[in-house]
Scaffold this motif. Structure first.
Motif, PDB file in Angstrom:
ATOM      1  N   ARG A 142       0.819  -1.214   0.000  1.00 58.28           N
ATOM      2  CA  ARG A 142       0.000   0.000   0.000  1.00 58.28           C
ATOM      3  C   ARG A 142       0.857   1.270   0.000  1.00 58.28           C
ATOM      4  O   ARG A 142       0.724   2.123  -0.872  1.00 58.28           O
ATOM      5  CB  ARG A 142      -0.934   0.010   1.207  1.00 58.28           C
ATOM      6  CG  ARG A 142      -1.632   1.356   1.445  1.00 58.28           C
ATOM      7  CD  ARG A 142      -2.389   1.377   2.760  1.00 58.28           C
ATOM      8  NE  ARG A 142      -3.545   0.518   2.696  1.00 58.28           N
ATOM      9  CZ  ARG A 142      -4.705   0.877   2.133  1.00 58.28           C
ATOM     10  NH1 ARG A 142      -4.858   2.066   1.602  1.00 58.28           N
ATOM     11  NH2 ARG A 142      -5.712   0.048   2.098  1.00 58.28           N
ATOM     12  N   LYS A 143       1.732   1.386   0.969  1.00 58.46           N
ATOM     13  CA  LYS A 143       2.534   2.603   1.120  1.00 58.46           C
ATOM     14  C   LYS A 143       3.379   2.861  -0.124  1.00 58.46           C
ATOM     15  O   LYS A 143       3.437   3.995  -0.624  1.00 58.46           O
ATOM     16  CB  LYS A 143       3.419   2.480   2.360  1.00 58.46           C
ATOM     17  CG  LYS A 143       4.282   3.685   2.629  1.00 58.46           C
ATOM     18  CD  LYS A 143       5.143   3.470   3.871  1.00 58.46           C
ATOM     19  CE  LYS A 143       6.172   4.577   4.012  1.00 58.46           C
ATOM     20  NZ  LYS A 143       7.109   4.323   5.091  1.00 58.46           N
ATOM     21  N   ASP A 144       4.021   1.816  -0.649  1.00 56.02           N
ATOM     22  CA  ASP A 144       4.887   1.978  -1.821  1.00 56.02           C
ATOM     23  C   ASP A 144       4.092   2.359  -3.070  1.00 56.02           C
ATOM     24  O   ASP A 144       4.541   3.189  -3.870  1.00 56.02           O
ATOM     25  CB  ASP A 144       5.679   0.694  -2.088  1.00 56.02           C
ATOM     26  CG  ASP A 144       6.707   0.415  -1.006  1.00 56.02           C
ATOM     27  OD1 ASP A 144       7.152   1.361  -0.331  1.00 56.02           O
ATOM     28  OD2 ASP A 144       7.062  -0.773  -0.834  1.00 56.02           O
ATOM     29  N   VAL A 145       2.934   1.725  -3.257  1.00 60.43           N
ATOM     30  CA  VAL A 145       2.110   2.037  -4.432  1.00 60.43           C
ATOM     31  C   VAL A 145       1.628   3.484  -4.375  1.00 60.43           C
ATOM     32  O   VAL A 145       1.764   4.234  -5.351  1.00 60.43           O
ATOM     33  CB  VAL A 145       0.914   1.066  -4.556  1.00 60.43           C
ATOM     34  CG1 VAL A 145      -0.055   1.517  -5.633  1.00 60.43           C
ATOM     35  CG2 VAL A 145       1.403  -0.357  -4.824  1.00 60.43           C
ATOM     36  N   ILE A 146       1.090   3.882  -3.239  1.00 60.17           N
ATOM     37  CA  ILE A 146       0.577   5.247  -3.106  1.00 60.17           C
ATOM     38  C   ILE A 146       1.713   6.248  -3.264  1.00 60.17           C
ATOM     39  O   ILE A 146       1.581   7.247  -3.993  1.00 60.17           O
ATOM     40  CB  ILE A 146      -0.173   5.421  -1.772  1.00 60.17           C
ATOM     41  CG1 ILE A 146      -1.455   4.569  -1.791  1.00 60.17           C
ATOM     42  CG2 ILE A 146      -0.498   6.899  -1.509  1.00 60.17           C
ATOM     43  CD1 ILE A 146      -2.168   4.478  -0.455  1.00 60.17           C
ATOM     44  N   GLU A 202      -9.956   1.573  -3.515  1.00 61.81           N
ATOM     45  CA  GLU A 202     -11.042   1.068  -4.363  1.00 61.81           C
ATOM     46  C   GLU A 202     -10.592  -0.099  -5.249  1.00 61.81           C
ATOM     47  O   GLU A 202     -11.382  -0.986  -5.553  1.00 61.81           O
ATOM     48  CB  GLU A 202     -11.588   2.199  -5.235  1.00 61.81           C
ATOM     49  CG  GLU A 202     -12.346   3.247  -4.438  1.00 61.81           C
ATOM     50  CD  GLU A 202     -12.757   4.450  -5.276  1.00 61.81           C
ATOM     51  OE1 GLU A 202     -12.334   4.547  -6.462  1.00 61.81           O
ATOM     52  OE2 GLU A 202     -13.489   5.294  -4.740  1.00 61.81           O
ATOM     53  N   SER A 203      -9.335  -0.083  -5.650  1.00 63.71           N
ATOM     54  CA  SER A 203      -8.842  -1.084  -6.595  1.00 63.71           C
ATOM     55  C   SER A 203      -8.311  -2.347  -5.934  1.00 63.71           C
ATOM     56  O   SER A 203      -8.416  -3.441  -6.503  1.00 63.71           O
ATOM     57  CB  SER A 203      -7.733  -0.479  -7.460  1.00 63.71           C
ATOM     58  OG  SER A 203      -8.224   0.623  -8.173  1.00 63.71           O
ATOM     59  N   GLU A 204      -7.725  -2.218  -4.766  1.00 62.08           N
ATOM     60  CA  GLU A 204      -7.080  -3.353  -4.103  1.00 62.08           C
ATOM     61  C   GLU A 204      -7.998  -4.564  -3.939  1.00 62.08           C
ATOM     62  O   GLU A 204      -7.588  -5.692  -4.257  1.00 62.08           O
ATOM     63  CB  GLU A 204      -6.496  -2.908  -2.751  1.00 62.08           C
ATOM     64  CG  GLU A 204      -5.684  -3.969  -2.030  1.00 62.08           C
ATOM     65  CD  GLU A 204      -6.531  -4.856  -1.140  1.00 62.08           C
ATOM     66  OE1 GLU A 204      -6.075  -5.970  -0.824  1.00 62.08           O
ATOM     67  OE2 GLU A 204      -7.645  -4.446  -0.764  1.00 62.08           O
TER      68      GLU A 204
END
Length: 180
Positions: free
Chosen positions: A108-112, A131-133
């Protein structure tokens, strides 16, 4: 529970798929078979977008659909088109080891952060991930591919579907079977 079956010899290819394009795929990838010439594609391959997947495919042998996690739900019409219009009757559904769509929450943190660095607004990036996860998360790749294979068999009853895993470390395909 999923069990991976290696294909190391011709005898490891089950009789039910040995004389099909799926059997040929296993020979090309794992046994180093010399490629045949194909006038038209005989196989549909559904696999992940991961750049580590390097399939040994002869020219004109297969249609290849790629989507994150080998999740072909968004590509259902493309699969129907290939079977309905092009007459392909075999699908190799290929997941892979170390898939990024498995355990997405840990990324999560890396993607955002990566989205923000590429110009996204932080709130929009977080909302998009949230929403996508749930739609993108596949869990265990082998279990996911087995479930998807079952779904494809139901939706496309004339299609022979073989669930496979590509090992990104040894570049070989493994059959997936279930164990009790």
């Amino acid at each position: 529970m999923a069990d991976l079956k290696p294909i190391n010899t011709e005898k490891d290819i089950p009789e039910g798929i040995s004389n099909t394009p799926i059997g040929d795929l296993l020979r090309y990838q794992n046994l180093g078979a010399a490629p045949k010439k194909y006038a038209n594609a005989e196989l549909l391959i559904g696999t992940c977008i991961d750049n580590h997947i390097d399939l040994k495919l002869p020219r004109n042998f297969a249609f290849v659909l790629r989507d994150a996690g080998a999740n072909l739900k968004p590509e259902d019409f493309a699969a129907a088109f290939v079977t309905g219009y092009a007459g392909v009757r075999h699908l190799a559904l290929i997941g892979h080891t170390h898939c990024g769509m498995s355990n997405l929450e840990s990324r999560r943190k890396d993607v955002i952060s990566g989205l923000v660095q590429s110009g996204w607004d932080p709130e929009r990036a977080a909302k998009h991930f949230n929403e996508s996860e749930p739609k993108a998360e596949i869990g265990d790749p082998a279990t996911f591919i087995l479930k998807e294979a079952k779904s494809f068999r139901t939706q496309h009853p004339g299609l022979t579907v073989e669930p496979l895993i590509y090992d990104v470390e040894d570049h070989r395909l493994y059959r997936i079977s279930t164990t009790a």
